[in-house]
Design a protein around this motif. Structure first.
Motif, PDB file in Angstrom:
ATOM      1  N   LEU A 158       0.873  -1.278   0.168  1.00 27.35           N
ATOM      2  CA  LEU A 158       0.069   0.001  -0.011  1.00 27.35           C
ATOM      3  C   LEU A 158       0.829   1.114   0.064  1.00 27.35           C
ATOM      4  CD1 LEU A 158      -2.765  -0.966   2.654  1.00 27.35           C
ATOM      5  CD2 LEU A 158      -2.905  -0.846   0.144  1.00 27.35           C
ATOM      6  N   LEU A 159       2.049   1.364   0.816  1.00 32.64           N
ATOM      7  CA  LEU A 159       2.873   2.347   0.877  1.00 32.64           C
ATOM      8  C   LEU A 159       3.538   2.528  -0.740  1.00 32.64           C
ATOM      9  CD1 LEU A 159       4.200   4.675   2.330  1.00 32.64           C
ATOM     10  CD2 LEU A 159       5.913   3.095   3.050  1.00 32.64           C
ATOM     11  N   SER A 160       3.862   1.417  -1.337  1.00 33.15           N
ATOM     12  CA  SER A 160       4.366   1.617  -2.649  1.00 33.15           C
ATOM     13  C   SER A 160       3.415   2.367  -3.530  1.00 33.15           C
ATOM     14  CB  SER A 160       4.695   0.028  -3.198  1.00 33.15           C
ATOM     15  OG  SER A 160       5.205   0.243  -4.379  1.00 33.15           O
ATOM     16  N   VAL A 161       2.186   1.990  -3.377  1.00 29.64           N
ATOM     17  CA  VAL A 161       1.364   2.774  -4.210  1.00 29.64           C
ATOM     18  C   VAL A 161       0.986   4.003  -4.030  1.00 29.64           C
ATOM     19  CG1 VAL A 161      -1.357   2.804  -4.932  1.00 29.64           C
ATOM     20  CG2 VAL A 161      -0.211   0.440  -4.609  1.00 29.64           C
ATOM     21  N   ARG A 162       1.043   4.555  -2.708  1.00 28.66           N
ATOM     22  CA  ARG A 162       1.183   5.888  -2.222  1.00 28.66           C
ATOM     23  C   ARG A 162       2.193   6.484  -2.727  1.00 28.66           C
ATOM     24  NH1 ARG A 162       0.145  10.037  -1.695  1.00 28.66           N
ATOM     25  NH2 ARG A 162      -0.531  11.465  -0.053  1.00 28.66           N
ATOM     26  N   LEU A 163       3.383   5.975  -2.813  1.00 27.28           N
ATOM     27  CA  LEU A 163       4.643   6.453  -3.388  1.00 27.28           C
ATOM     28  C   LEU A 163       4.798   6.496  -5.006  1.00 27.28           C
ATOM     29  CD1 LEU A 163       7.090   5.189  -0.602  1.00 27.28           C
ATOM     30  CD2 LEU A 163       6.446   7.713  -0.969  1.00 27.28           C
ATOM     31  N   GLY A 164       3.689   6.327  -5.383  1.00 24.00           N
ATOM     32  CA  GLY A 164       3.673   6.389  -7.177  1.00 24.00           C
ATOM     33  C   GLY A 164       4.638   4.955  -7.680  1.00 24.00           C
ATOM     34  N   GLY A 165       4.631   3.841  -6.852  1.00 27.99           N
ATOM     35  CA  GLY A 165       5.155   2.839  -7.540  1.00 27.99           C
ATOM     36  C   GLY A 165       6.580   2.537  -7.119  1.00 27.99           C
ATOM     37  N   VAL A 166       7.118   3.267  -6.215  1.00 27.38           N
ATOM     38  CA  VAL A 166       8.640   3.149  -5.729  1.00 27.38           C
ATOM     39  C   VAL A 166       8.343   1.979  -4.943  1.00 27.38           C
ATOM     40  CG1 VAL A 166      10.502   3.993  -4.045  1.00 27.38           C
ATOM     41  CG2 VAL A 166       9.096   5.433  -5.640  1.00 27.38           C
ATOM     42  N   PRO A 167       9.462   1.007  -5.188  1.00 26.25           N
ATOM     43  CA  PRO A 167       9.556  -0.312  -4.430  1.00 26.25           C
ATOM     44  C   PRO A 167       9.784  -0.186  -3.097  1.00 26.25           C
ATOM     45  CG  PRO A 167      11.556  -0.042  -5.716  1.00 26.25           C
ATOM     46  CD  PRO A 167      10.747   1.160  -6.130  1.00 26.25           C
ATOM     47  N   VAL A 168       9.039  -0.799  -2.239  1.00 27.75           N
ATOM     48  CA  VAL A 168       8.963  -0.911  -0.670  1.00 27.75           C
ATOM     49  C   VAL A 168       8.892  -2.158  -0.135  1.00 27.75           C
ATOM     50  CG1 VAL A 168       7.719  -0.189   1.443  1.00 27.75           C
ATOM     51  CG2 VAL A 168       7.373   1.317  -0.685  1.00 27.75           C
ATOM     52  N   VAL A 169      10.248  -2.515   0.473  1.00 31.38           N
ATOM     53  CA  VAL A 169      10.650  -3.865   0.873  1.00 31.38           C
ATOM     54  C   VAL A 169      10.347  -3.707   2.321  1.00 31.38           C
ATOM     55  CG1 VAL A 169      12.542  -5.471   1.201  1.00 31.38           C
ATOM     56  CG2 VAL A 169      12.336  -4.185  -1.023  1.00 31.38           C
ATOM     57  N   PRO A 170       9.625  -4.653   2.895  1.00 27.18           N
ATOM     58  CA  PRO A 170       9.610  -4.952   4.315  1.00 27.18           C
ATOM     59  C   PRO A 170      10.770  -5.174   4.996  1.00 27.18           C
ATOM     60  CG  PRO A 170       8.228  -6.511   3.315  1.00 27.18           C
ATOM     61  CD  PRO A 170       8.768  -5.493   2.386  1.00 27.18           C
ATOM     62  N   ALA A 171      11.184  -5.061   6.157  1.00 24.33           N
ATOM     63  CA  ALA A 171      12.309  -5.752   6.869  1.00 24.33           C
ATOM     64  C   ALA A 171      12.167  -5.569   8.548  1.00 24.33           C
ATOM     65  CB  ALA A 171      13.572  -4.740   6.621  1.00 24.33           C
ATOM     66  N   TYR A 172      12.888  -6.425   9.027  1.00 21.41           N
ATOM     67  CA  TYR A 172      12.463  -6.540  10.678  1.00 21.41           C
ATOM     68  C   TYR A 172      13.623  -6.386  11.399  1.00 21.41           C
ATOM     69  CZ  TYR A 172       8.413  -8.419   8.034  1.00 21.41           C
ATOM     70  OH  TYR A 172       7.652  -8.691   7.158  1.00 21.41           O
ATOM     71  N   ALA A 173      13.369  -5.685  12.656  1.00 21.48           N
ATOM     72  CA  ALA A 173      14.040  -5.649  13.629  1.00 21.48           C
ATOM     73  C   ALA A 173      14.595  -6.765  14.566  1.00 21.48           C
ATOM     74  CB  ALA A 173      14.046  -4.510  14.447  1.00 21.48           C
ATOM     75  N   SER A 174      13.707  -7.662  14.571  1.00 21.74           N
ATOM     76  CA  SER A 174      14.111  -9.059  15.110  1.00 21.74           C
ATOM     77  C   SER A 174      13.093 -10.164  14.901  1.00 21.74           C
ATOM     78  CB  SER A 174      13.833  -8.893  16.911  1.00 21.74           C
ATOM     79  OG  SER A 174      12.481  -8.437  17.099  1.00 21.74           O
ATOM     80  N   ALA A 175      13.556 -11.256  15.013  1.00 22.68           N
ATOM     81  CA  ALA A 175      12.683 -12.207  14.889  1.00 22.68           C
ATOM     82  C   ALA A 175      12.408 -12.727  13.590  1.00 22.68           C
ATOM     83  CB  ALA A 175      11.407 -12.189  15.737  1.00 22.68           C
ATOM     84  N   ALA A 176      12.447 -12.131  12.771  1.00 27.14           N
ATOM     85  CA  ALA A 176      12.024 -12.413  11.167  1.00 27.14           C
ATOM     86  C   ALA A 176      13.169 -11.874  10.185  1.00 27.14           C
ATOM     87  CB  ALA A 176      10.919 -11.804  10.982  1.00 27.14           C
ATOM     88  N   ALA A 177      13.153 -12.058   8.975  1.00 35.24           N
ATOM     89  CA  ALA A 177      14.287 -11.650   7.969  1.00 35.24           C
ATOM     90  C   ALA A 177      13.278 -11.284   6.813  1.00 35.24           C
ATOM     91  CB  ALA A 177      14.907 -12.744   7.480  1.00 35.24           C
ATOM     92  N   PRO A 178      13.834 -10.110   6.094  1.00 43.10           N
ATOM     93  CA  PRO A 178      15.347  -9.848   6.123  1.00 43.10           C
ATOM     94  C   PRO A 178      15.416  -8.614   7.230  1.00 43.10           C
ATOM     95  CG  PRO A 178      14.223  -8.699   4.104  1.00 43.10           C
ATOM     96  CD  PRO A 178      13.272  -9.727   4.918  1.00 43.10           C
ATOM     97  N   THR A 179      16.613  -8.413   7.527  1.00 48.66           N
ATOM     98  CA  THR A 179      16.945  -7.158   8.467  1.00 48.66           C
ATOM     99  C   THR A 179      16.881  -6.138   7.543  1.00 48.66           C
ATOM    100  OG1 THR A 179      19.099  -7.355   8.274  1.00 48.66           O
ATOM    101  CG2 THR A 179      18.362  -8.852   9.899  1.00 48.66           C
ATOM    102  N   VAL A 180      17.004  -4.668   8.286  1.00 46.11           N
ATOM    103  CA  VAL A 180      17.041  -3.578   7.489  1.00 46.11           C
ATOM    104  C   VAL A 180      18.178  -3.696   6.512  1.00 46.11           C
ATOM    105  CG1 VAL A 180      17.147  -1.047   7.622  1.00 46.11           C
ATOM    106  CG2 VAL A 180      15.556  -2.161   9.292  1.00 46.11           C
ATOM    107  N   PRO A 181      19.609  -3.823   7.156  1.00 44.17           N
ATOM    108  CA  PRO A 181      20.573  -3.955   6.154  1.00 44.17           C
ATOM    109  C   PRO A 181      20.307  -4.704   5.025  1.00 44.17           C
ATOM    110  CG  PRO A 181      21.484  -3.670   8.509  1.00 44.17           C
ATOM    111  CD  PRO A 181      19.772  -3.803   8.506  1.00 44.17           C
ATOM    112  N   GLU A 182      19.873  -5.837   5.212  1.00 38.98           N
ATOM    113  CA  GLU A 182      19.814  -6.896   4.171  1.00 38.98           C
ATOM    114  C   GLU A 182      18.858  -6.444   3.158  1.00 38.98           C
ATOM    115  OE1 GLU A 182      20.391 -11.051   6.685  1.00 38.98           O
ATOM    116  OE2 GLU A 182      18.574 -10.278   6.419  1.00 38.98           O
TER     117      GLU A 182
END
Length: 244
Positions: A158-182
């Protein structure tokens, strides 16, 4: 709403960072301004006071809606909140859905990015070309529950759509992957070198700060007391009351 409306109990996780409580307190003040006829309370699942159990005990007999200040489904929604509600034997309780995914959450995320320096949309060709190398990492707390990951992915879409199609990749601070640096590296591999971090956290704290420091370009502030967050809390409250 009338004064006999059920109490709205905002359920926060709890944090050792003192900024978190100050931020959530401002958010609750916004909710009260929007709905002055409702008794708005705060309870924490752990760490911070007031704890949710104490808040519910303080309400006494009556009705309450627990509205989680959480951004996706997970163990707190599925296990902890029902346990707290069951322990409040004097209250008729309902549990609202988590805040995400929802368009109001996306609006708050978008506006926090704009505040941090994200270029607003216009028809200028140079702006469009500059955006072709941009990307966003949506930094969230993380959970082992696959439904939390599904909710976060949907918010990213939904955020990608709001940004006009810019790719948005979810990332996690703990317990799941990918991390933000990844996730940042994954965007760079796709030619997206001008990347921002959107903070899918309700308040400042350790995870939000760590995610922000990874940003190679701009990092948005946590959602905090954004007006859309106050409206979303009330939307979930009303939604819970309207459900059978």
């Amino acid at each position: 709403m009338h004064s006999d409306s059920p109490a709205l109990v905002v359920v926060a996780h709890g944090s050792r960072d003192p900024r978190a409580l100050r931020t959530i307190t401002r958010l609750l003040d916004r909710v009260r301004e929007l709905r002055p006829g409702v008794d708005v309370r705060l309870g924490h699942i752990e760490i911070s006071e007031p704890l949710l159990s104490a808040t519910l005990d303080g309400l006494g007999p009556g009705r309450a809606v627990l509205v989680p200040l959480l951004l996706g489904r997970g163990v707190h929604i599925k296990r902890d909140l029902p346990a707290f509600a069951a322990g409040a034997t004097l209250l008729d309780t309902r549990i609202a859905a988590p805040l995400g995914p929802h368009p109001l959450l996306v609006e708050a995320l978008y506006e926090r990015l704009v505040e941090a320096g994200w270029p607003v949309h216009d028809a200028d060709d140079r702006t469009y070309r500059a955006r072709s190398g941009t990307g966003v990492v949506l930094a969230a707390a993380g959970s082992r529950d696959p439904e939390f990951a599904a909710d976060t992915r949907r918010t990213a879409e939904l955020l990608s759509v709001r940004l006009g199609g810019v790719p948005v990749v979810p990332a996690y601070a703990s317990a799941a992957a990918p991390t933000v640096p990844e996730a940042l590296r994954a965007l760079a591999d796709r030619g997206r070198h001008r990347t921002a971090v959107a903070s899918c956290f309700t308040a400042p704290g350790y995870f939000a700060t760590r995610a922000a420091t990874s940003a190679p370009w701009i990092a948005a502030a946590p959602l905090g007391a954004h007006p859309a967050m106050a409206r979303l809390l009330l939307h979930r409250y009303d939604e819970a009351l309207a459900s059978p």
